[in-house]
Design a protein around this motif. Structure first.
Motif, PDB file in Angstrom:
ATOM      1  N   VAL A 190       0.850  -1.186   0.000  1.00  0.00           N
ATOM      2  CA  VAL A 190       0.000   0.000   0.000  1.00  0.00           C
ATOM      3  C   VAL A 190       0.890   1.241   0.000  1.00  0.00           C
ATOM      4  O   VAL A 190       0.664   2.199  -0.731  1.00  0.00           O
ATOM      5  N   ARG A 191       1.924   1.192   0.807  1.00  0.00           N
ATOM      6  CA  ARG A 191       2.834   2.344   0.872  1.00  0.00           C
ATOM      7  C   ARG A 191       3.621   2.534  -0.416  1.00  0.00           C
ATOM      8  O   ARG A 191       4.135   3.613  -0.686  1.00  0.00           O
ATOM      9  N   GLU A 192       3.753   1.462  -1.217  1.00  0.00           N
ATOM     10  CA  GLU A 192       4.435   1.579  -2.500  1.00  0.00           C
ATOM     11  C   GLU A 192       3.500   2.109  -3.588  1.00  0.00           C
ATOM     12  O   GLU A 192       3.870   2.187  -4.752  1.00  0.00           O
ATOM     13  N   GLY A 193       2.245   2.385  -3.239  1.00  0.00           N
ATOM     14  CA  GLY A 193       1.341   2.989  -4.215  1.00  0.00           C
ATOM     15  C   GLY A 193       0.323   2.038  -4.812  1.00  0.00           C
ATOM     16  O   GLY A 193      -0.291   2.349  -5.823  1.00  0.00           O
ATOM     17  N   MET A 194       0.146   0.877  -4.202  1.00  0.00           N
ATOM     18  CA  MET A 194      -0.866  -0.055  -4.702  1.00  0.00           C
ATOM     19  C   MET A 194      -2.132   0.031  -3.848  1.00  0.00           C
ATOM     20  O   MET A 194      -2.072   0.256  -2.643  1.00  0.00           O
ATOM     21  N   LEU A 236     -13.865   6.024   3.882  1.00  0.00           N
ATOM     22  CA  LEU A 236     -12.901   6.758   3.062  1.00  0.00           C
ATOM     23  C   LEU A 236     -11.693   7.172   3.903  1.00  0.00           C
ATOM     24  O   LEU A 236     -10.556   7.075   3.467  1.00  0.00           O
ATOM     25  N   GLU A 237     -11.959   7.617   5.142  1.00  0.00           N
ATOM     26  CA  GLU A 237     -10.843   7.981   6.029  1.00  0.00           C
ATOM     27  C   GLU A 237      -9.914   6.796   6.251  1.00  0.00           C
ATOM     28  O   GLU A 237      -8.698   6.932   6.268  1.00  0.00           O
ATOM     29  N   MET A 238     -10.509   5.617   6.436  1.00  0.00           N
ATOM     30  CA  MET A 238      -9.683   4.425   6.642  1.00  0.00           C
ATOM     31  C   MET A 238      -8.848   4.130   5.409  1.00  0.00           C
ATOM     32  O   MET A 238      -7.730   3.652   5.503  1.00  0.00           O
ATOM     33  N   GLY A 239      -9.421   4.411   4.233  1.00  0.00           N
ATOM     34  CA  GLY A 239      -8.656   4.231   2.998  1.00  0.00           C
ATOM     35  C   GLY A 239      -7.388   5.061   3.033  1.00  0.00           C
ATOM     36  O   GLY A 239      -6.333   4.632   2.578  1.00  0.00           O
ATOM     37  N   ALA A 240      -7.498   6.246   3.623  1.00  0.00           N
ATOM     38  CA  ALA A 240      -6.351   7.159   3.665  1.00  0.00           C
ATOM     39  C   ALA A 240      -5.513   6.951   4.911  1.00  0.00           C
ATOM     40  O   ALA A 240      -4.734   7.829   5.283  1.00  0.00           O
ATOM     41  N   ILE A 252      -6.359  15.122   3.755  1.00  0.00           N
ATOM     42  CA  ILE A 252      -7.040  14.207   2.834  1.00  0.00           C
ATOM     43  C   ILE A 252      -8.320  14.807   2.284  1.00  0.00           C
ATOM     44  O   ILE A 252      -9.005  14.175   1.475  1.00  0.00           O
ATOM     45  N   SER A 253      -8.666  16.044   2.694  1.00  0.00           N
ATOM     46  CA  SER A 253      -9.987  16.571   2.319  1.00  0.00           C
ATOM     47  C   SER A 253     -10.120  16.754   0.800  1.00  0.00           C
ATOM     48  O   SER A 253     -11.192  16.563   0.237  1.00  0.00           O
ATOM     49  N   ARG A 254      -8.999  17.090   0.132  1.00  0.00           N
ATOM     50  CA  ARG A 254      -9.070  17.274  -1.313  1.00  0.00           C
ATOM     51  C   ARG A 254      -9.380  15.948  -2.014  1.00  0.00           C
ATOM     52  O   ARG A 254     -10.248  15.881  -2.885  1.00  0.00           O
ATOM     53  N   THR A 255      -8.660  14.902  -1.605  1.00  0.00           N
ATOM     54  CA  THR A 255      -8.908  13.596  -2.215  1.00  0.00           C
ATOM     55  C   THR A 255     -10.343  13.157  -1.953  1.00  0.00           C
ATOM     56  O   THR A 255     -11.001  12.591  -2.824  1.00  0.00           O
ATOM     57  N   MET A 256     -10.826  13.464  -0.745  1.00  0.00           N
ATOM     58  CA  MET A 256     -12.179  13.036  -0.420  1.00  0.00           C
ATOM     59  C   MET A 256     -13.189  13.778  -1.299  1.00  0.00           C
ATOM     60  O   MET A 256     -14.132  13.175  -1.799  1.00  0.00           O
ATOM     61  N   SER A 257     -12.955  15.061  -1.535  1.00  0.00           N
ATOM     62  CA  SER A 257     -13.927  15.750  -2.388  1.00  0.00           C
ATOM     63  C   SER A 257     -13.825  15.258  -3.832  1.00  0.00           C
ATOM     64  O   SER A 257     -14.830  15.234  -4.554  1.00  0.00           O
ATOM     65  N   GLN A 258     -12.630  14.836  -4.246  1.00  0.00           N
ATOM     66  CA  GLN A 258     -12.520  14.231  -5.580  1.00  0.00           C
ATOM     67  C   GLN A 258     -13.337  12.948  -5.668  1.00  0.00           C
ATOM     68  O   GLN A 258     -14.032  12.690  -6.657  1.00  0.00           O
ATOM     69  N   VAL A 259     -13.257  12.140  -4.608  1.00  0.00           N
ATOM     70  CA  VAL A 259     -14.041  10.902  -4.596  1.00  0.00           C
ATOM     71  C   VAL A 259     -15.533  11.220  -4.618  1.00  0.00           C
ATOM     72  O   VAL A 259     -16.307  10.568  -5.333  1.00  0.00           O
ATOM     73  N   PHE A 260     -15.924  12.248  -3.871  1.00  0.00           N
ATOM     74  CA  PHE A 260     -17.341  12.636  -3.862  1.00  0.00           C
ATOM     75  C   PHE A 260     -17.774  13.164  -5.231  1.00  0.00           C
ATOM     76  O   PHE A 260     -18.918  12.983  -5.640  1.00  0.00           O
ATOM     77  N   GLU A 261     -16.849  13.825  -5.952  1.00  0.00           N
ATOM     78  CA  GLU A 261     -17.177  14.269  -7.309  1.00  0.00           C
ATOM     79  C   GLU A 261     -17.400  13.080  -8.223  1.00  0.00           C
ATOM     80  O   GLU A 261     -18.303  13.063  -9.060  1.00  0.00           O
ATOM     81  N   LEU A 262     -16.520  12.092  -8.049  1.00  0.00           N
ATOM     82  CA  LEU A 262     -16.597  10.879  -8.875  1.00  0.00           C
ATOM     83  C   LEU A 262     -17.876  10.101  -8.568  1.00  0.00           C
ATOM     84  O   LEU A 262     -18.549   9.583  -9.463  1.00  0.00           O
ATOM     85  N   LEU A 316      -9.205   4.579  -3.617  1.00  0.00           N
ATOM     86  CA  LEU A 316      -8.637   5.775  -4.245  1.00  0.00           C
ATOM     87  C   LEU A 316      -8.059   6.746  -3.229  1.00  0.00           C
ATOM     88  O   LEU A 316      -7.248   7.605  -3.573  1.00  0.00           O
ATOM     89  N   MET A 317      -8.494   6.609  -1.961  1.00  0.00           N
ATOM     90  CA  MET A 317      -8.089   7.584  -0.945  1.00  0.00           C
ATOM     91  C   MET A 317      -6.590   7.589  -0.669  1.00  0.00           C
ATOM     92  O   MET A 317      -6.061   8.561  -0.137  1.00  0.00           O
ATOM     93  N   THR A 318      -5.887   6.512  -0.986  1.00  0.00           N
ATOM     94  CA  THR A 318      -4.435   6.513  -0.771  1.00  0.00           C
ATOM     95  C   THR A 318      -3.715   7.268  -1.878  1.00  0.00           C
ATOM     96  O   THR A 318      -2.510   7.376  -1.843  1.00  0.00           O
ATOM     97  N   LYS A 319      -4.452   7.754  -2.883  1.00  0.00           N
ATOM     98  CA  LYS A 319      -3.848   8.310  -4.099  1.00  0.00           C
ATOM     99  C   LYS A 319      -2.888   7.290  -4.717  1.00  0.00           C
ATOM    100  O   LYS A 319      -1.687   7.547  -4.862  1.00  0.00           O
TER     101      LYS A 319
END
Ligand code: ATP
Ligand code: MG
Lengths: 336, 235
Positions: B77-81, B100-104, B111-121, B150-153
């Motif tokens: 996960v830390r390597e980006g998977m 979603l928080e747990m994902g991150a 993480i709020s930006r990523t979360m709003s991206q997920v909400f947009e999606l 997706l929350m881990t980017k």
């Protein structure tokens, strides 16, 4: 007037003691439920761990008393609580490292861990006997009563008095404070949320990068803290008898299971359900009925359902009924 | 250099028999790779192997050329998977937002930006953010599961049957989202039961049978191959 007397009488012999006892059971059951929620086994050693915590508190209390340090009117043992908590956390972490971790790594079924915890129970029990001995210890120095029967009677002019012990107020206060802190921790902090996630879905928590060793360590830290508190408060409220904690295991597990094992809210509700049932079923209603019934109807006997010697049978009966009627417990536990 | 390659993977569960036999799957950054095949072919097993949830007797897994064969899933996960399993892929007792928080979890930044991206999606998730994920419909749950991942980017997103049990309309929508995600440069490796649909959006397709690669080609070419059509795509 008679109705007021009846209410005060009932409050004095049922309400107040049951609230204090319920607080202690709730704290004990919370520890059991946390361990179950994260490590997925019933920790039968929890009673002895509580006893261990109380013992450390007493040992430190003696040191403080000898040094003339106190916090009168509060009992000195409160001052010893931090040390007791640290000592108990150390105990559970060492036990986990020496015993439970082995079975966890082997992925043993829960019943194996349960049996291992029974072994731990006997060892800790022996350790306690070895260190502090089997005799009773009084813990409640300081002012023992916040309100005495006499003072209450004089103030209200009623026949019946209401006594409130310092230890009872401390029990309730500590339980409320612990519960608030615990819920804040589980619901608001990142570590707390990761514990709930791990309890909900272990594999997915691992996929999210949650470190299982950290979650387990935190579960033990919380369980140790709660056990030390519950054990000390119980000893403070009654007398510290090293062996009562073995018997206390039944009402504690009954509380956790009745509420829904694994559910913190369930543990609290279960604690009070068990405490009130135990006290109410073993209370002699003779005098109480005397106040509220027409004089001729007052019972001749004690009007007591069960003798106090049978109080542990009450938790057992409730446990059996709950397991038959609603095996998941009131709050359908499993996850934190 | 591919974003992700599982090369010649051989292995099975615990001490049991091998399920994978020299199986190879991989995906490039910004592309979609799809694994199809009959039930029990070892598709989920191959995904788990790539994610380190299975001990490989032979073969290697590399991301961007770096060998990660020995890493634990958490370390990957830390390597980006990021991985969305086929089943039990949400925390049912936790709210959508907490999922979603747990994902991150591994992130320490905002993480709020990523979360709003997920909400947009997935706009429906924003509406239901306070509801326990266990109370959502199957399709909504899959959205939570993908959102959590997706929350881990991640650079690499692995999805095991994201459209299982969802209606055709939601399926099309999910596929659209998957394409959108790939456009942001993320590599997507996906197992799919809706083979025709999935291969149509795939840059690369793998047909697995009994733990072996049967066909490997571009999605287009597999769809055009009469043999593949007859045996695996229902004509
Ligand atoms: N946890 C497990 N332990 C042991 N064997 C397993 C496990 N999971 C799957 N298997 C076995 O591995 C083989 C491949 O299963 P896998 O789940 O990878 O198939 P799949 O291609 O994903 O099928 P589906 O399309 O039904 O999801 C099956 O024979 C299955 O019985
Ligand atoms: Mg599968």
């Amino acid at each position: 007037m008679d109705v007021l007397n009846a209410i005060v009488l009932f409050g004095n012999f049922v309400g107040v003691p049951a609230i204090a006892y319920g607080s202690q059971l709730a704290l004990g059951a919370l520890g059991v439920t946390l361990v179950y929620g994260i490590l997925r086994f019933s920790n039968f050693a929890h009673g002895e761990i509580m006893s261990f915590g109380a013992m450390v508190a007493i040992l430190v209390m003696w040191v403080l008393q000898a040094a003339g340090i106190g916090i009168s009117p509060l009992p000195t043992v409160l001052l010893a609580l931090p040390a007791a908590i640290v000592g108990t956390i150390a105990l559970v972490l060492i036990v986990d490292r020496l015993v439970f971790r082995y079975y966890r790594v082997k992925r043993s079924p829960p019943v194996i861990l349960l049996i291992a915890s029974t072994g731990v129970m006997f060892v800790v029990n022996g350790l306690i006997r070895f260190i502090i001995g089997p005799t009773d210890q009084r813990v409640d120095d300081g002012t023992r009563f916040i309100m005495k029967v006499r003072a209450f009677k004089e103030a209200t002019g009623l026949n019946e008095g209401l006594a409130i012990k310092t230890s009872q107020v401390i029990s309730l206060t500590a339980a409320v404070a612990c519960v608030v802190l615990l819920f804040w921790f589980l619901n608001k902090t990142k570590t707390g949320k990761s514990m709930r996630a791990y309890s909900d879905n272990e594999d997915l928590a691992l996929l999210s990068g949650v470190n299982p060793d950290r979650v387990v360590t935190f579960a033990w830290i919380l369980a140790g803290t709660l056990a030390a508190l519950a054990g000390t408060l119980y000893g403070l409220d009654k007398v510290y008898k090293p062996f009562t904690y073995l018997q206390l295991l039944l009402p504690i597990f009954a509380s956790a299971i009745v509420g829904g094992i694994g559910s913190p809210v369930g543990a609290i509700v279960g604690g009070f359900v068990i405490a009130f049932s135990e006290v109410m079923v073993t209370y002699a209603y003779k005098k109480f009925l005397g106040y509220i019934l027409v004089a001729d109807w007052a019972p001749v006997g004690l009007a007591q359902f069960l003798g106090t010697d049978y109080k542990f049978a009450v938790s057992f009966m409730i446990l059996v009924v709950v397991l038959l009627v609603r095996p998941t417990g009131i709050f359908a536990g499993k996850t934190l | 250099m591919s974003a992700l390659i599982g090369q010649d993977m051989t292995g099975g569960y615990g001490t049991g028999a091998d399920i994978l036999h020299g199986c190879t799957i991989g995906v490039e950054a910004g592309q979609i790779a799809v694994i199809v095949g009959p039930n029990g072919a070892g598709k989920s097993t191959a995904m788990k192997a790539v994610f380190g949830m299975l001990h490989l007797r032979e073969g290697t897994v590399t991301i961007n050329g770096k060998d990660i064969t020995g890493l634990s899933p958490q370390a990957r996960v830390r390597e980006g998977m990021a991985f969305v399993p086929q089943t039990n892929n949400v925390f049912t007792s936790m709210s959508v937002e907490e999922n979603l928080e747990m994902g991150a979890f591994i992130r320490d930044d905002d993480i709020s930006r990523t979360m709003s991206q997920v909400f947009e999606l997935f706009p429906v998730l924003k509406e239901k953010r306070r509801q326990p994920a266990g109370q959502l419909s199957g399709g909504q749950r899959q959205q939570v599961a993908v959102g959590r991942a997706l929350m881990t980017k991640p650079q690499i997103l692995m999805l095991d049957e994201p459209t299982a049990g969802v209606s055709p309309i939601v399926m099309n929508e999910l596929f659209d989202r998957v394409i959108e995600i790939a456009r942001t440069g993320i590599a997507i490796l996906m197992v799919e039961q809706n083979a025709k649909h999935a291969l149509a959006i795939a840059d690369k397709g793998y047909v697995l049978v009994q733990g072996r690669n049967r066909y490997t080609d571009t999605g287009e070419a597999l769809l055009a191959d009469p043999e593949v059509r007859r045996a695996f795509l229902g004509g």
